[in-house]
Design a protein around this motif. Structure first.
Motif, PDB file in Angstrom:
ATOM      1  N   ASP A 281       0.866  -1.180   0.000  1.00 54.33           N
ATOM      2  CA  ASP A 281       0.000   0.000   0.000  1.00 54.33           C
ATOM      3  C   ASP A 281       0.902   1.229   0.000  1.00 54.33           C
ATOM      4  OD1 ASP A 281      -1.742   2.065   0.307  1.00 54.33           O
ATOM      5  OD2 ASP A 281      -2.749   1.284   2.097  1.00 54.33           O
TER       6      ASP A 281
ATOM      7  N   ARG B 230      -0.647   5.535   0.768  1.00 59.22           N
ATOM      8  CA  ARG B 230      -0.545   6.401   1.948  1.00 59.22           C
ATOM      9  C   ARG B 230       0.727   6.051   2.711  1.00 59.22           C
ATOM     10  NH1 ARG B 230      -4.453   5.075   5.870  1.00 59.22           N
ATOM     11  NH2 ARG B 230      -4.090   2.970   5.133  1.00 59.22           N
TER      12      ARG B 230
ATOM     13  N   GLN C 282       2.317   1.719   9.603  1.00 62.47           N
ATOM     14  CA  GLN C 282       1.447   0.820  10.360  1.00 62.47           C
ATOM     15  C   GLN C 282       1.914  -0.633  10.189  1.00 62.47           C
ATOM     16  OE1 GLN C 282      -2.486   0.817   8.778  1.00 62.47           O
ATOM     17  NE2 GLN C 282      -3.363  -0.412  10.445  1.00 62.47           N
TER      18      GLN C 282
ATOM     19  N   ASP D  25       0.759  -6.713   1.381  1.00 63.64           N
ATOM     20  CA  ASP D  25      -0.329  -5.780   1.633  1.00 63.64           C
ATOM     21  C   ASP D  25      -0.574  -5.000   0.328  1.00 63.64           C
ATOM     22  OD1 ASP D  25      -2.224  -4.310   2.986  1.00 63.64           O
ATOM     23  OD2 ASP D  25      -0.819  -3.280   4.326  1.00 63.64           O
TER      24      ASP D  25
HETATM   25 MG   LIG Z   1      -3.760  -0.874   5.270  1.00 68.64          MG
END
Ligand SMILES: [Mg+2]
Ligand SMILES: Nc1nc2c(ncn2[C@@H]2O[C@H](COP(=O)(O)OP(=O)(O)O)[C@@H](O)[C@H]2O)c(=O)[nH]1
Length: 400
Positions: free
Chosen positions: A228, A231, A237, A280
């Motif tokens: 990802d 962002r 994260q 991800d």
């Molecule tokens: Mg995410």
């Protein structure tokens, strides 16, 4: 004003009056036609509101009961506080499946239970049972299957016996949930590549973090790919989860090409001997078309990095979105071959019955369910345990 002008004026006024009369007639006709439907809608909404209020009461009663029969309000409040205190992501917490499903159990399951515990099940109650099933976010097909079970019980004269009907509902739910799927063989390839998809906010990164922790605990070497790139926060994260799980993270630049991040991760895993790569992905791009195009490309590039990969492609769905989750799944399935579903946030919703619709309509096995934010709140999906937890409270026990 001349006589002629007067005649014109009167003519114009009557034309306007006729027109207005026509408009009102048409409106009245429409109202008459829609009246039935909107009245039905209104009644349905009123019934739903009433049931939601009852549901809230039932939930409170359940929480009170859980706090112990002689527990004072204080103790119940304390428990409430404890539940509301947000766990640190990744904090270990023992999460019971039964607690995770409390809201769903307090929703449509409790409504069914209340109706079934009525002394006599007549046509009206039967209609209400059907209504509860159709508005329970379990999807029309699964609802019809469960209602069919109740009707079959009716034809066998079993409706006098709510316990028997309850058992049959359990059995039918179990049948719907048991999609026969062989367990995942993580050793099938090395590295085993798991690609994780889903729209923004459904819980992809959290699920990957929890899963990485599970796998490293069982002795696997796991590498995470921060696909990802949309962002910056998404990569951070994932890194936090990676640190906790003891799994390194391969990342790219924000706005960079996700395919190349995942490609690099697979190459690194091959070079360093990792067992599993979990990738991800972004759940939002500028448009849906962009997103789907990009996911196709991710699929192609993974294949290039390692023949036969991805070995599993999981779609993460958020149960709080109810029926919408099924729509999302259909959209992703058009673009990618989805081999597994993870259903998250079951702890936060009364719409957990959506899992019945997912199993019934998608023909993709549910692999894991999320019942909280902590690292232990990801459970392997077990249909039997799920049904047991869902139908835990036998309504016939309250009927007496
Ligand atoms: Mg995410
Ligand atoms: N209550 C609850 N929250 C969850 C669960 N799974 C994820 N979340 C929360 O959902 C939010 C979005 O998760 P995230 O992993 O960032 O979604 P992503 O955009 O798909 O990567 C976060 O606040 C998570 O803590 C779950 O099973 N239960």
């Amino acid at each position: 004003m001349t006589g002629l002008e007067l005649v014109y004026l009167i003519g114009a006024l009557s034309a306007v009056a006729l027109f207005l009369f026509g408009v009102r007639r048409a409106a009245a006709r429409n109202q008459l036609r829609d009246g039935g439907a909107s009245e039905r809608r209104r009644l349905r909404e009123a019934a739903r509101e009433r049931e939601e209020a009852e549901e809230a009461d039932a939930e409170k009663a359940e929480a009170d009961q859980a706090a112990g029969s002689d527990a004072g309000d204080e103790e119940a409040d304390e428990e409430e506080d404890e539940r509301e205190a947000e766990p640190e992501p990744g904090e270990s917490r023992d999460v019971e499946l039964s607690d995770g499903l409390a809201r769903t159990r307090g929703g449509f399951v409790a409504r069914l239970g209340r109706l079934l515990s009525k002394k006599k099940i007549d046509g009206e109650i039967l209609g209400e049972l059907e209504e509860v099933l159709l508005t329970a976010d379990i999807g029309p097909r699964a609802a019809q299957k469960l209602f069919g079970t109740i009707q079959a019980a009716l034809s066998r004269d079993e409706l006098e016996d709510p316990e028997a009907v309850w058992t049959r509902l359990r059995e039918e739910s179990g049948r719907i949930l048991s999609v026969n799927a062989a367990p995942i063989d993580w050793q099938r390839a090395r590295p085993f590549v798991l690609l994780v998809l889903g729209v923004n906010g459904v819980g992809k990164t959290t699920t990957i973090g929890k899963l990485a922790a599970k796998l490293t605990r069982s002795g696997k070497k796991v590498l995470l790919a921060a696909g990802d790139t949309f962002r910056a926060a998404a990569t951070e994260q994932l890194e936090i989860w990676g640190q906790r799980a003891g799994a390194p993270v391969v990342k790219g630049k924000q706005g960079g090409d996700p395919s190349s991040v995942i490609f690099d991760a697979i190459k690194r895993a091959q070079a360093e001997g990792h067992d599993i790569v979990i990738a991800d992905t972004a759940g939002r791009l500028h448009t849906k078309v962009d997103l789907m195009e990009e996911l196709r490309k991710v699929g192609r590039v993974i294949q290039k990095a390692q023949n036969g990969a991805p070995h599993e492609t999981w779609l993460v769905l958020d149960s709080t979105t109810g029926q919408n989750a099924i729509q999302q799944a259909k959209m992703f399935k058009e673009v990618m071959e989805v081999t597994g579903i993870v259903l998250t946030k079951l702890d936060g919703t009364a719409k957990g019955g959506v899992i019945l619709g997912i199993c019934d309509e998608l023909a993709v096995p549910v692999r894991f369910i999320g019942i909280g934010e902590s690292v232990d709140a990801l459970r392997e999906f077990d249909p039997d345990a799920f049904v047991t937890a869902l139908y835990e409270h036998d309504p016939t026990a309250n009927a007496a």
